[in-house]
Design a protein around this motif. Structure first.
Motif, mmCIF file in Angstrom:
data_model
loop_
_atom_site.group_PDB
_atom_site.id
_atom_site.type_symbol
_atom_site.label_atom_id
_atom_site.label_comp_id
_atom_site.label_asym_id
_atom_site.label_seq_id
_atom_site.Cartn_x
_atom_site.Cartn_y
_atom_site.Cartn_z
ATOM 1 N N MET A 257 -46.423 -9.595 47.885
ATOM 2 C CA MET A 257 -47.370 -9.690 46.779
ATOM 3 C C MET A 257 -46.929 -8.757 45.650
ATOM 4 O O MET A 257 -46.483 -7.646 45.898
ATOM 5 C CB MET A 257 -48.751 -9.260 47.304
ATOM 6 C CG MET A 257 -49.832 -9.461 46.282
ATOM 7 S SD MET A 257 -51.474 -9.191 46.967
ATOM 8 C CE MET A 257 -52.411 -9.091 45.449
ATOM 9 N N PRO B 83 -48.563 -6.897 52.211
ATOM 10 C CA PRO B 83 -49.921 -6.340 52.242
ATOM 11 C C PRO B 83 -50.081 -5.179 53.229
ATOM 12 O O PRO B 83 -50.873 -4.276 53.004
ATOM 13 C CB PRO B 83 -50.779 -7.537 52.678
ATOM 14 C CG PRO B 83 -50.006 -8.736 52.259
ATOM 15 C CD PRO B 83 -48.556 -8.363 52.378
ATOM 16 N N ARG B 84 -49.318 -5.179 54.318
ATOM 17 C CA ARG B 84 -49.529 -4.145 55.343
ATOM 18 C C ARG B 84 -48.981 -2.781 54.941
ATOM 19 O O ARG B 84 -49.226 -1.797 55.617
ATOM 20 C CB ARG B 84 -48.886 -4.578 56.671
ATOM 21 C CG ARG B 84 -47.374 -4.616 56.639
ATOM 22 C CD ARG B 84 -46.810 -5.204 57.915
ATOM 23 N NE ARG B 84 -46.908 -4.290 59.048
ATOM 24 C CZ ARG B 84 -45.884 -3.601 59.544
ATOM 25 N NH1 ARG B 84 -44.685 -3.715 59.021
ATOM 26 N NH2 ARG B 84 -46.054 -2.815 60.575
ATOM 27 N N LEU C 142 -54.667 5.555 53.843
ATOM 28 C CA LEU C 142 -55.842 4.697 54.007
ATOM 29 C C LEU C 142 -56.106 3.840 52.771
ATOM 30 O O LEU C 142 -57.231 3.427 52.511
ATOM 31 C CB LEU C 142 -57.092 5.537 54.330
ATOM 32 C CG LEU C 142 -57.062 6.323 55.642
ATOM 33 C CD1 LEU C 142 -58.435 6.922 55.928
ATOM 34 C CD2 LEU C 142 -56.619 5.451 56.806
ATOM 35 N N LEU D 147 -54.125 0.553 50.839
ATOM 36 C CA LEU D 147 -52.971 -0.350 50.821
ATOM 37 C C LEU D 147 -52.338 -0.296 49.437
ATOM 38 O O LEU D 147 -53.031 -0.144 48.439
ATOM 39 C CB LEU D 147 -53.422 -1.783 51.120
ATOM 40 C CG LEU D 147 -54.094 -2.006 52.479
ATOM 41 C CD1 LEU D 147 -54.660 -3.418 52.563
ATOM 42 C CD2 LEU D 147 -53.111 -1.752 53.617
ATOM 43 N N VAL E 76 -51.313 -2.727 47.854
ATOM 44 C CA VAL E 76 -51.887 -3.833 47.065
ATOM 45 C C VAL E 76 -53.261 -3.467 46.497
ATOM 46 O O VAL E 76 -53.670 -3.981 45.451
ATOM 47 C CB VAL E 76 -51.988 -5.153 47.872
ATOM 48 C CG1 VAL E 76 -50.610 -5.719 48.166
ATOM 49 C CG2 VAL E 76 -52.776 -4.969 49.161
ATOM 50 N N GLN E 77 -53.968 -2.539 47.174
ATOM 51 C CA GLN E 77 -55.262 -2.088 46.627
ATOM 52 C C GLN E 77 -55.073 -1.199 45.403
ATOM 53 O O GLN E 77 -55.993 -1.038 44.611
ATOM 54 C CB GLN E 77 -56.034 -1.270 47.674
ATOM 55 C CG GLN E 77 -56.703 -2.075 48.764
ATOM 56 C CD GLN E 77 -57.407 -1.131 49.732
ATOM 57 O OE1 GLN E 77 -56.779 -0.417 50.493
ATOM 58 N NE2 GLN E 77 -58.726 -1.118 49.686
ATOM 59 N N PHE F 278 -50.653 -8.843 58.065
ATOM 60 C CA PHE F 278 -51.839 -9.658 57.807
ATOM 61 C C PHE F 278 -51.703 -10.260 56.426
ATOM 62 O O PHE F 278 -50.877 -9.815 55.625
ATOM 63 C CB PHE F 278 -53.120 -8.799 57.888
ATOM 64 C CG PHE F 278 -53.069 -7.559 57.027
ATOM 65 C CD1 PHE F 278 -53.419 -7.600 55.685
ATOM 66 C CD2 PHE F 278 -52.635 -6.346 57.560
ATOM 67 C CE1 PHE F 278 -53.350 -6.460 54.890
ATOM 68 C CE2 PHE F 278 -52.561 -5.198 56.769
ATOM 69 C CZ PHE F 278 -52.916 -5.263 55.429
ATOM 70 N N TYR G 185 -53.464 -11.026 52.723
ATOM 71 C CA TYR G 185 -54.397 -10.287 51.877
ATOM 72 C C TYR G 185 -54.842 -11.185 50.747
ATOM 73 O O TYR G 185 -54.016 -11.826 50.100
ATOM 74 C CB TYR G 185 -53.679 -9.055 51.325
ATOM 75 C CG TYR G 185 -54.425 -8.290 50.248
ATOM 76 C CD1 TYR G 185 -55.273 -7.230 50.569
ATOM 77 C CD2 TYR G 185 -54.235 -8.588 48.897
ATOM 78 C CE1 TYR G 185 -55.922 -6.511 49.579
ATOM 79 C CE2 TYR G 185 -54.885 -7.868 47.898
ATOM 80 C CZ TYR G 185 -55.719 -6.832 48.248
ATOM 81 O OH TYR G 185 -56.355 -6.117 47.270
ATOM 82 N N ARG H 74 -57.792 -11.292 47.438
ATOM 83 C CA ARG H 74 -58.787 -10.527 46.694
ATOM 84 C C ARG H 74 -59.882 -11.470 46.228
ATOM 85 O O ARG H 74 -59.591 -12.484 45.590
ATOM 86 C CB ARG H 74 -58.110 -9.860 45.503
ATOM 87 C CG ARG H 74 -58.870 -8.699 44.922
ATOM 88 C CD ARG H 74 -58.081 -8.031 43.819
ATOM 89 N NE ARG H 74 -56.967 -7.243 44.325
ATOM 90 C CZ ARG H 74 -55.893 -6.914 43.598
ATOM 91 N NH1 ARG H 74 -55.774 -7.346 42.363
ATOM 92 N NH2 ARG H 74 -54.942 -6.180 44.121
ATOM 93 N N LEU I 41 -62.535 -6.128 53.309
ATOM 94 C CA LEU I 41 -62.004 -4.801 53.001
ATOM 95 C C LEU I 41 -62.723 -4.284 51.760
ATOM 96 O O LEU I 41 -62.712 -4.923 50.715
ATOM 97 C CB LEU I 41 -60.494 -4.901 52.718
ATOM 98 C CG LEU I 41 -59.799 -3.623 52.248
ATOM 99 C CD1 LEU I 41 -59.756 -2.585 53.357
ATOM 100 C CD2 LEU I 41 -58.386 -3.936 51.755
ATOM 101 N N ALA I 42 -63.380 -3.122 51.895
ATOM 102 C CA ALA I 42 -64.020 -2.509 50.724
ATOM 103 C C ALA I 42 -63.274 -1.215 50.436
ATOM 104 O O ALA I 42 -62.187 -1.225 49.879
ATOM 105 C CB ALA I 42 -65.503 -2.289 50.989
ATOM 106 N N GLY I 43 -63.822 -0.078 50.881
ATOM 107 C CA GLY I 43 -63.111 1.193 50.692
ATOM 108 C C GLY I 43 -61.963 1.348 51.681
ATOM 109 O O GLY I 43 -60.998 2.070 51.432
ATOM 110 N N ASP J 3 -60.314 -8.648 50.271
ATOM 111 C CA ASP J 3 -60.626 -7.436 49.526
ATOM 112 C C ASP J 3 -61.798 -7.699 48.586
ATOM 113 O O ASP J 3 -61.682 -8.463 47.626
ATOM 114 C CB ASP J 3 -59.388 -6.985 48.734
ATOM 115 C CG ASP J 3 -59.579 -5.611 48.088
ATOM 116 O OD1 ASP J 3 -60.714 -5.100 48.091
ATOM 117 O OD2 ASP J 3 -58.578 -5.063 47.584
ATOM 118 N N ARG K 25 -63.276 -5.046 44.383
ATOM 119 C CA ARG K 25 -63.348 -5.131 42.915
ATOM 120 C C ARG K 25 -64.451 -6.051 42.418
ATOM 121 O O ARG K 25 -64.541 -6.336 41.217
ATOM 122 C CB ARG K 25 -62.015 -5.617 42.369
ATOM 123 C CG ARG K 25 -60.915 -4.623 42.721
ATOM 124 C CD ARG K 25 -59.603 -4.961 42.092
ATOM 125 N NE ARG K 25 -58.608 -4.077 42.655
ATOM 126 C CZ ARG K 25 -57.550 -3.622 41.991
ATOM 127 N NH1 ARG K 25 -57.358 -3.982 40.748
ATOM 128 N NH2 ARG K 25 -56.686 -2.817 42.581
#
Lengths: 171, 255
Positions: free
Chosen positions: A1, A18-19, A60, A62, A64-65, B6, B8, B10, B31-33, B53, B56
């Protein structure tokens, strides 16, 4: 991604699985190895970074986050000079031995000092409670943070902050 | 360790998140925080094939005081709860409990909804919801329903949420009665060995079983807690009794 983020002020574009967590991304993709990985489940605090100005565990989050976010690591805080006095105080007080926890300690300590310029020792210990040190122990680290806080308070005075103004009026 | 691989995705809206949950079913996790789910994945205690996710999605981060209730959106972060003057004024139990939830870096990212949906029996917040008589708002493509906290936590990391439902808010009835909160932990911010959140005569213990347990102040404690490296079952029973006595004294309730 595909992700795009800012790391220590530099725009970064990358393709990640993603991992991959942010800690591995910083270390393996960007060679920013100042972010240390200890427990990788949020307990030790060695991987502490700032995301959009707030503390975070890089293990904690990712990668991607972190897309679209502003990430700051120990390299960024170090190069900008933001924590030069804190680093000097750690050095002078021997507040590190193996150094593994030090980047996380510095970032967590700076986070506290930005919110509370004159924290007491108990407040410092509480704020660092999520950061493990397994060699020097915590006493010297708390000392160094107290010293830094005092130094910053004093220099505010010298620079014409509230303390200096008051002193001038009184004298 | 590292999380297994996995997919992902959003979600931009609650509707989209619910549709994705419906599509992926039990293989997916929201998935949040990520402050509970990601460590569980890094330790390989959880291995969802898809992470959705929801971090957002806008509009889920509000704290609203209405006439007879306080509503907290699912994505309100722990740090925000801790610093909210409205929550400190109306539900000080939650402010006090939040001081004990993990550490600053984790509180900066962890969310109210994520914590409750994770349903860790050692966590402070599910017990607070029981003590406060809160209701959990669950949303799916079928609509929104309210689940009383007493029926929400159904077992070890298990909730009454259906596989296609998302926790979108919590509601706490006001005014909240006098409170008591204490936990016993080895290190500040660690999971409690035993803890107690009390609101009026409702005493909710945590870290004493597979879910938080609610007792009336007048009821005797009937606990069968687990033993682990931190404490034997007998020690937990003893500590729960100590906390109960402290709560009754602090709240002025005759034992």
């Amino acid at each position: 991604m595909k992700i795009a983020l800012t790391v220590n002020g530099e725009a970064i574009g990358a393709e990640v699985e993603p991992r991959v967590h942010l800690g591995d991304f910083l270390r393996e993709h960007l060679s920013l190895t100042g972010t240390h990985l200890g427990c990788e489940h949020g307990v030790c605090g060695a991987c502490t970074v700032r995301i959009d100005g707030a503390l975070a565990r890089a293990c904690l989050v990712l990668a991607v986050q972190a897309d679209g976010c502003r990430v700051e690591t120990i390299e960024g805080l170090s190069d900008s000079g933001e924590i030069a006095d804190l680093q000097q105080a750690f050095h002078e007080r021997n507040a590190l031995q193996c150094g593994y926890c030090t980047p996380g300690m510095l970032i967590a300590a700076q986070d506290l000092l930005l919110r509370d310029p004159a924290p007491d020792r108990e407040t410092i210990r509480e704020h660092l409670s999520g950061n493990y040190c397994r060699c020097t122990g915590y006493h010297a680290i708390v000392d160094a943070i107290v010293t830094t806080a005092e130094g910053r308070q004093a220099s505010k005075g010298v620079d014409g902050g509230p303390t200096a103004a008051m002193t001038t009026v009184v004298s | 360790m590292k999380a297994p691989a996995f997919d992902y995705v959003r979600a931009g809206t609650v509707t989209e998140a619910c549709a994705l949950l419906g599509q992926h079913g039990a293989d997916a996790r929201l998935l949040a925080g990520g402050q509970s789910l990601l460590p569980a994945m890094n330790l390989r205690l959880a291995s969802p094939s898809v992470l959705i996710d929801v971090g957002r999605i806008t509009g889920l981060d509000g704290i609203e005081v209405r006439a007879d209730k306080l509503r907290i959106g699912a994505l309100v972060r722990h740090e925000t709860v801790l610093r909210s003057t409205q929550i400190a004024k109306h539900v000080p139990l939650l402010t006090e409990a939040m001081r004990h939830v993990a550490h600053p870096a984790i509180r900066a990212r962890g969310t109210m909804g994520g914590n409750l949906a994770h349903a860790d029996p050692a966590s402070e917040l599910p017990a607070c919801m029981l003590a406060l008589g809160a209701a959990i708002e669950a949303t799916s493509a079928r609509g929104t329903r309210m689940i009383a906290a007493e029926y929400f936590f159904t077992g070890l990391f298990q909730t009454a949420l259906e596989p296609d439902e998302m926790l979108t808010a919590i509601q706490i009835p006001l005014p909240a009665p006098r409170f008591f909160f204490q936990e016993i932990a080895r290190r500040s911010g660690d999971y409690a060995i035993v803890g107690l959140a009390a609101s009026g005569d409702r005493l909710a213990f945590f870290s004493v079983g597979d879910r938080p347990l609610l007792f009336q102040a007048s009821a005797s404690l009937d606990l069968d807690p687990p033993a682990d490296l931190q404490a034997t079952a007998a020690m937990r029973v003893h500590l729960a009794g100590v906390l109960r006595q402290r709560a009754l004294t602090a709240l002025g309730i005759q034992a």
